[in-house]
Motif scaffolding. Structure first.
Motif, mmCIF file in Angstrom:
data_model
loop_
_atom_site.group_PDB
_atom_site.id
_atom_site.type_symbol
_atom_site.label_atom_id
_atom_site.label_comp_id
_atom_site.label_asym_id
_atom_site.label_seq_id
_atom_site.Cartn_x
_atom_site.Cartn_y
_atom_site.Cartn_z
ATOM 1 N N CYS A 58 -8.119 -9.643 -0.399
ATOM 2 C CA CYS A 58 -7.305 -10.320 -1.509
ATOM 3 C C CYS A 58 -5.870 -9.381 -1.551
ATOM 4 C CB CYS A 58 -8.068 -9.968 -2.892
ATOM 5 S SG CYS A 58 -9.271 -11.257 -3.167
ATOM 6 N N ASN A 59 -5.766 -8.219 -1.306
ATOM 7 C CA ASN A 59 -4.740 -7.264 -0.765
ATOM 8 C C ASN A 59 -3.790 -8.019 0.119
ATOM 9 O OD1 ASN A 59 -5.238 -5.815 -2.940
ATOM 10 N ND2 ASN A 59 -6.351 -4.160 -1.836
ATOM 11 N N LYS A 60 -4.425 -8.478 1.228
ATOM 12 C CA LYS A 60 -3.809 -9.158 2.221
ATOM 13 C C LYS A 60 -3.037 -10.364 1.810
ATOM 14 C CE LYS A 60 -6.404 -7.546 6.572
ATOM 15 N NZ LYS A 60 -7.197 -8.109 7.278
ATOM 16 N N MET A 61 -3.802 -10.966 0.807
ATOM 17 C CA MET A 61 -3.413 -12.323 0.354
ATOM 18 C C MET A 61 -2.033 -11.923 -0.614
ATOM 19 S SD MET A 61 -7.189 -13.885 -0.653
ATOM 20 C CE MET A 61 -6.500 -15.188 -1.537
ATOM 21 N N ILE A 62 -2.284 -11.148 -1.348
ATOM 22 C CA ILE A 62 -1.365 -10.532 -2.380
ATOM 23 C C ILE A 62 0.090 -10.117 -1.250
ATOM 24 C CG2 ILE A 62 -0.317 -8.744 -3.713
ATOM 25 C CD1 ILE A 62 -3.377 -9.116 -5.177
ATOM 26 N N GLU A 63 -0.025 -9.480 -0.293
ATOM 27 C CA GLU A 63 1.007 -9.056 0.738
ATOM 28 C C GLU A 63 1.891 -9.870 1.115
ATOM 29 O OE1 GLU A 63 1.712 -6.121 4.642
ATOM 30 O OE2 GLU A 63 -0.512 -6.463 3.636
ATOM 31 N N VAL A 64 0.947 -11.159 1.485
ATOM 32 C CA VAL A 64 1.624 -12.524 2.002
ATOM 33 C C VAL A 64 2.488 -12.936 1.157
ATOM 34 C CG1 VAL A 64 1.285 -14.546 2.671
ATOM 35 C CG2 VAL A 64 -0.202 -12.882 3.595
ATOM 36 N N LEU A 65 2.071 -12.878 -0.283
ATOM 37 C CA LEU A 65 2.901 -13.505 -1.329
ATOM 38 C C LEU A 65 4.104 -12.678 -1.606
ATOM 39 C CD1 LEU A 65 0.034 -14.656 -3.699
ATOM 40 C CD2 LEU A 65 1.297 -15.961 -2.299
ATOM 41 N N GLU A 66 3.900 -11.459 -1.652
ATOM 42 C CA GLU A 66 5.038 -10.510 -2.008
ATOM 43 C C GLU A 66 6.246 -10.477 -0.958
ATOM 44 O OE1 GLU A 66 2.800 -6.885 -4.522
ATOM 45 O OE2 GLU A 66 2.846 -6.910 -2.227
ATOM 46 N N ASN A 67 5.784 -10.954 0.317
ATOM 47 C CA ASN A 67 6.656 -10.702 1.386
ATOM 48 C C ASN A 67 7.539 -12.169 1.493
ATOM 49 O OD1 ASN A 67 6.134 -8.100 1.924
ATOM 50 N ND2 ASN A 67 4.563 -8.658 3.497
ATOM 51 N N ASP A 68 7.171 -13.206 0.694
ATOM 52 C CA ASP A 68 7.977 -14.463 0.943
ATOM 53 C C ASP A 68 8.806 -14.657 -0.377
ATOM 54 O OD1 ASP A 68 8.560 -17.263 0.711
ATOM 55 O OD2 ASP A 68 6.887 -17.624 2.416
ATOM 56 N N ILE A 165 0.053 -21.651 -3.526
ATOM 57 C CA ILE A 165 -1.185 -21.613 -3.039
ATOM 58 C C ILE A 165 -1.295 -20.527 -1.944
ATOM 59 C CG2 ILE A 165 -2.994 -23.235 -1.600
ATOM 60 C CD1 ILE A 165 -2.020 -24.375 -4.174
ATOM 61 N N VAL A 166 -2.250 -19.676 -1.817
ATOM 62 C CA VAL A 166 -2.663 -18.839 -0.925
ATOM 63 C C VAL A 166 -3.824 -18.938 -0.494
ATOM 64 C CG1 VAL A 166 -3.142 -16.950 -2.626
ATOM 65 C CG2 VAL A 166 -2.520 -16.391 -0.340
ATOM 66 N N THR A 167 -4.303 -19.055 0.758
ATOM 67 C CA THR A 167 -5.690 -18.943 1.409
ATOM 68 C C THR A 167 -6.373 -17.859 1.683
ATOM 69 O OG1 THR A 167 -5.254 -19.403 3.677
ATOM 70 C CG2 THR A 167 -4.757 -21.362 2.134
ATOM 71 N N LYS A 168 -7.661 -18.046 1.667
ATOM 72 C CA LYS A 168 -8.736 -16.937 1.882
ATOM 73 C C LYS A 168 -8.681 -16.767 3.477
ATOM 74 C CE LYS A 168 -10.658 -17.417 -2.799
ATOM 75 N NZ LYS A 168 -11.948 -17.621 -3.302
ATOM 76 N N GLN A 169 -7.956 -17.503 4.340
ATOM 77 C CA GLN A 169 -8.263 -17.410 5.663
ATOM 78 C C GLN A 169 -7.492 -15.894 6.247
ATOM 79 O OE1 GLN A 169 -5.890 -20.822 5.674
ATOM 80 N NE2 GLN A 169 -7.513 -21.962 7.321
ATOM 81 N N ASP A 170 -7.951 -15.763 7.217
ATOM 82 C CA ASP A 170 -7.506 -14.605 7.812
ATOM 83 C C ASP A 170 -6.829 -14.918 9.172
ATOM 84 O OD1 ASP A 170 -6.991 -11.843 8.528
ATOM 85 O OD2 ASP A 170 -8.929 -11.429 9.046
ATOM 86 N N PRO A 171 -5.237 -14.703 9.253
ATOM 87 C CA PRO A 171 -4.494 -14.262 8.093
ATOM 88 C C PRO A 171 -4.418 -15.419 6.893
ATOM 89 C CG PRO A 171 -3.207 -14.891 10.057
ATOM 90 C CD PRO A 171 -4.578 -15.007 10.570
#
Length: 234
Positions: A58-68, A165-171
Motif C-alpha cells: 500500500c505504501n508503494k501505491m501511495i508513492e505512485v500517487l504522490e509522484n504524479d 485509480i491506483v491498482t494493487k499490481q506490482d508495480p
C-alpha cells in the motif's frame, strides 16, 4: 437489509482495510490509522513490529500517487466532505474524498486490482469494465447531483466528477478518469428507473432478493431443492 433490520455486520476483509489505508493517506490521517489498527503489523517472527507485506505494498501505491502531479492536483482541496440532499423522494448522504468547487471538480479515490480487466455480469450475460461492474458511474452521478442540490446550484449545473485509480499490481498502475454531463444525466435516469423497488424493499413493503453469494446469504442459507448438474455448466 440484514444490516438495517438485524444489526448484521459485514466481516472486514484485507481488501477493505487496504482501501482504508490508502484513504487515510489522502485524508492526512495515516499515522493515526496505523496507531488505531495494530493488526497492520506483524506480531511474530523476524518481521515482528513491521508492517505486513500487503500494507508495505500500500505504501508503494501511495508513492505512485504522490509522484504524479496530475493525481495530486485531482486529490487537492477539502477532504472527506459529507453532504446530504433529498433525491428521488428520499434522503441521501455522500462523502466526497477531495472537493474543489472553485475548480468545478470533485474526486473519489479507489484502490483496485487492475484497471483494464473485464468482469462478467451474469444478469446481462456480458463482460463489463470495472466502472460499470461496480456501479462507479452511478456513484459519481449521484454524488454530483447531491452536491449540486446541497450547494443550491440550478438544474444540470454539476461539478465534474473525477476518479483517481491506483491498482494493487506490482508495480502499481494508476489513472485519473473524469465523467461528463451526459454520463451524469444518463446514470441519474437509471437510478430513477430502479429506485422505487429499492424504496419498497427498504420500507419493508417488498421482500429483498437473496443473492446466495455474500457472507450473510451463505451463513443463513436453507436449501429448498436440489440442483441439476447441467445448471452448473456455463
Amino acid at each position: 437489509m440484514a444490516e438495517l433490520t438485524e444489526g448484521y455486520q459485514r466481516p472486514s476483509t484485507p481488501a477493505f482495510i487496504e482501501g482504508h489505508y490508502v484513504h487515510a493517506w489522502n485524508e492526512g490521517t495515516l499515522d493515526e490509522f496505523k496507531a488505531n489498527n495494530p493488526d497492520l503489523y506483524s506480531s511474530r517472527g523476524p518481521t515482528k513490529g513491521q508492517l505486513k507485506i500487503n500494507f508495505q505494498h500500500c505504501n508503494k501505491m501511495i508513492e505512485v500517487l504522490e509522484n504524479d502531479p496530475l493525481v495530486m492536483k485531482a486529490l487537492a482541496g477539502q477532504k472527506e466532505v459529507i453532504m446530504t440532499a433529498e433525491l428521488f423522494g428520499i434522503p441521501w448522504k455522500v462523502m466526497i474524498d477531495s472537493y474543489q468547487p472553485e475548480l468545478g471538480i470533485f474526486a473519489d479515490l479507489k484502490a483496485l486490482s487492475e484497471i483494464g480487466g473485464r468482469w462478467w455480469n451474469n444478469d446481462l450475460q456480458c463482460y463489463e469494465n470495472f466502472l460499470d461492474y461496480y456501479g462507479y458511474v452511478i456513484q459519481m452521478a449521484v454524488y454530483a447531483e447531491v452536491e449540486r442540490l446541497a450547494s443550491g446550484r440550478r438544474v444540470k449545473k454539476w461539478l465534474l466528477p473525477h476518479m483517481v485509480i491506483v491498482t494493487k499490481q506490482d508495480p502499481p498502475d494508476h489513472a485519473v478518469i473524469y465523467f461528463d454531463y451526459d454520463a451524469i444525466e444518463t446514470h441519474l435516469a437509471k437510478v430513477a428507473k430502479h429506485i422505487e423497488r429499492v424504496k419498497s424493499v427498504k420500507s419493508g413493503e417488498v421482500e429483498p432478493t437473496r443473492c446466495e453469494k455474500c457472507e450473510y446469504c451463505r451463513e443463513t442459507k436453507k436449501i429448498s431443492s436440489a440442483i441439476h448438474y447441467l445448471d452448473l455448466i456455463a
